[in-house]
Design a protein around this motif. Structure first.
Motif, PDB file in Angstrom:
ATOM      1  N   VAL A  42     -10.848  -2.564  -3.583  1.00 55.51           N
ATOM      2  CA  VAL A  42     -10.951  -1.282  -2.984  1.00 55.51           C
ATOM      3  C   VAL A  42     -12.294  -0.451  -3.290  1.00 55.51           C
ATOM      4  O   VAL A  42     -13.131  -0.892  -3.672  1.00 55.51           O
ATOM      5  CB  VAL A  42     -10.062  -0.453  -4.303  1.00 55.51           C
ATOM      6  N   ASN A  43     -12.297   0.621  -2.393  1.00 49.45           N
ATOM      7  CA  ASN A  43     -13.820   1.363  -2.373  1.00 49.45           C
ATOM      8  C   ASN A  43     -13.958   2.317  -3.478  1.00 49.45           C
ATOM      9  O   ASN A  43     -12.841   2.633  -4.162  1.00 49.45           O
ATOM     10  CB  ASN A  43     -14.002   2.102  -0.982  1.00 49.45           C
TER      11      ASN A  43
ATOM     12  N   ASN B 100      -0.188   5.404   0.582  1.00 50.33           N
ATOM     13  CA  ASN B 100      -1.283   6.172   1.172  1.00 50.33           C
ATOM     14  C   ASN B 100      -2.767   5.635   1.173  1.00 50.33           C
ATOM     15  O   ASN B 100      -3.788   6.145   0.676  1.00 50.33           O
ATOM     16  CB  ASN B 100      -1.450   7.602   0.116  1.00 50.33           C
ATOM     17  N   GLY B 101      -2.642   4.289   1.755  1.00 53.11           N
ATOM     18  CA  GLY B 101      -4.032   3.555   1.777  1.00 53.11           C
ATOM     19  C   GLY B 101      -4.432   2.766   0.435  1.00 53.11           C
ATOM     20  O   GLY B 101      -5.536   2.286   0.501  1.00 53.11           O
ATOM     21  N   LYS B 102      -3.640   3.161  -0.721  1.00 59.46           N
ATOM     22  CA  LYS B 102      -4.064   2.524  -1.738  1.00 59.46           C
ATOM     23  C   LYS B 102      -3.257   1.356  -2.109  1.00 59.46           C
ATOM     24  O   LYS B 102      -2.061   1.420  -2.033  1.00 59.46           O
ATOM     25  CB  LYS B 102      -4.164   3.667  -3.130  1.00 59.46           C
TER      26      LYS B 102
ATOM     27  N   GLN C 210      -9.440   3.217  -1.934  1.00 61.77           N
ATOM     28  CA  GLN C 210      -8.911   3.060  -0.909  1.00 61.77           C
ATOM     29  C   GLN C 210      -8.739   1.433  -0.665  1.00 61.77           C
ATOM     30  O   GLN C 210      -9.919   0.925  -1.030  1.00 61.77           O
ATOM     31  CB  GLN C 210      -9.258   3.569   0.376  1.00 61.77           C
TER      32      GLN C 210
ATOM     33  N   VAL D 239      -9.612  -2.068   0.693  1.00 60.49           N
ATOM     34  CA  VAL D 239     -10.264  -2.577   2.017  1.00 60.49           C
ATOM     35  C   VAL D 239     -10.608  -3.991   2.130  1.00 60.49           C
ATOM     36  O   VAL D 239     -11.091  -4.478   2.917  1.00 60.49           O
ATOM     37  CB  VAL D 239     -11.975  -2.156   1.585  1.00 60.49           C
TER      38      VAL D 239
ATOM     39  N   LEU E 171       0.785  -1.398   0.046  1.00 57.82           N
ATOM     40  CA  LEU E 171       0.009  -0.030  -0.059  1.00 57.82           C
ATOM     41  C   LEU E 171       0.814   1.276  -0.020  1.00 57.82           C
ATOM     42  O   LEU E 171       1.941   1.102   0.444  1.00 57.82           O
ATOM     43  CB  LEU E 171      -0.758   0.030   1.236  1.00 57.82           C
TER      44      LEU E 171
ATOM     45  N   ASP F 186     -13.087   5.440  -3.588  1.00 56.16           N
ATOM     46  CA  ASP F 186     -12.236   6.270  -3.474  1.00 56.16           C
ATOM     47  C   ASP F 186     -10.807   5.987  -3.774  1.00 56.16           C
ATOM     48  O   ASP F 186      -9.938   6.542  -3.790  1.00 56.16           O
ATOM     49  CB  ASP F 186     -12.115   6.927  -2.140  1.00 56.16           C
TER      50      ASP F 186
END
Length: 281
Positions: free
Chosen positions: A128-129, A72-74, A133, A135, A70, A131
């Protein structure tokens, strides 16, 4: 007359026998199975700035051989044990990881995910959601689990037609829950690896309904023996089922089969563990 659709079936709507209204979508659901129902959300991940040392630590700690990476959360990549062969412990994992090209979302169907995995030869997809991100993760094992022992309208219709043709019966079809301890099996063997998968689905509320015949107070399992045995082992009291009620004194062939195999309850079903037998001599 053959049974070609739900309109040809007498649907029992008494409260004690049916949990759904006598509508086509309610009786046999055609809802898609979604990624959110099968994905793993508690995922061990690594950051793109971390090193091979952290990958080795995660492998030793979890026993897994691959992890999402990951930033930055991605999700930006996947790192596996094979990717770090020959690398130094201090090497950054970003240049070594496999960049993430394909992703999926929680509301995507498992059928679409299966197509992606097959077409691009991948075993895992980040979830991913909207946005972007990260999940969760979905794997090819999750896809297989979502497809095994699916109950389709065709299965129900085929058996209803068989009853009508062989015995001249006029069955009533309903959907409801059945007590697991009262189920009578009609096959004598199940497989341990399948029980593990069905148990997982039962615990997550993802199990397909059984198909059972109810005659003279007995509940005979027509389809879903692995689900039934798994529920019995887990001490789950009830399972969802399509219930075919038969008002007849005629003994069915499946009842004779169960009696001849001395199958009176789910505990009588033999559980085979193929992992204990070597394929090679």
């Amino acid at each position: 007359m053959g049974i070609c659709s739900l309109s040809d079936v007498k649907i029992d709507t008494t409260p004690e026998r049916s949990l759904v209204a006598p509508t086509h979508p309610g009786l046999i659901s055609t809802e898609k199975k979604l990624v959110r129902e099968y994905m793993t959300v508690d995922v061990v991940s690594l950051q793109a700035a971390e090193t091979v040392k952290e990958v080795i630590t995660c492998i030793r700690k979890t026993g897994h051989d691959g992890f999402p990476v990951l930033s930055n959360g991605k999700a930006v990549g996947l790192i596996a044990a094979r990717d770090i062969v020959g690398a130094k412990a201090s090497d950054k994992i970003a240049p070594l990881m496999q960049p993430v090209i394909l992703k999926t979302m929680p509301d995507e169907s498992m059928t679409d995910v299966a197509r992606k995995m097959f077409r691009f030869c991948v075993q895992k997809l980040p979830v991913v959601n909207p946005d972007g991100q990260f999940v969760g993760i979905i794997t090819n094992a999750d896809v297989i689990r979502s497809q095994i022992e699916r109950v389709t309208p065709e299965k129900v219709f085929d058996y209803l037609n068989t009853l009508k043709k062989l015995y001249g019966l006029d069955p009533h079809l309903s959907r409801g829950s059945v007590p697991v301890r009262e189920l009578v099996p009609t096959q004598d063997k199940v497989y341990m690896d399948e029980l593990d998968g069905r148990g997982y689905e039962i615990q997550k509320g993802l199990a397909e309904p059984l198909i059972v015949v109810r005659r003279r107070g007995r509940l005979l399992v027509i389809d879903g023996h692995h689900r039934a045995v798994a529920a019995n082992r887990l001490k789950v009291p009830r399972l969802d089922a399509y219930i075919i009620d038969i008002d007849s004194d005629t003994e069915l062939g499946i009842e004779k089969t169960a009696r001849n195999m001395r199958l009176w309850r789910l505990d009588d079903v033999q559980i085979l563990d193929e992992s204990k037998h070597s394929i090679l001599g």
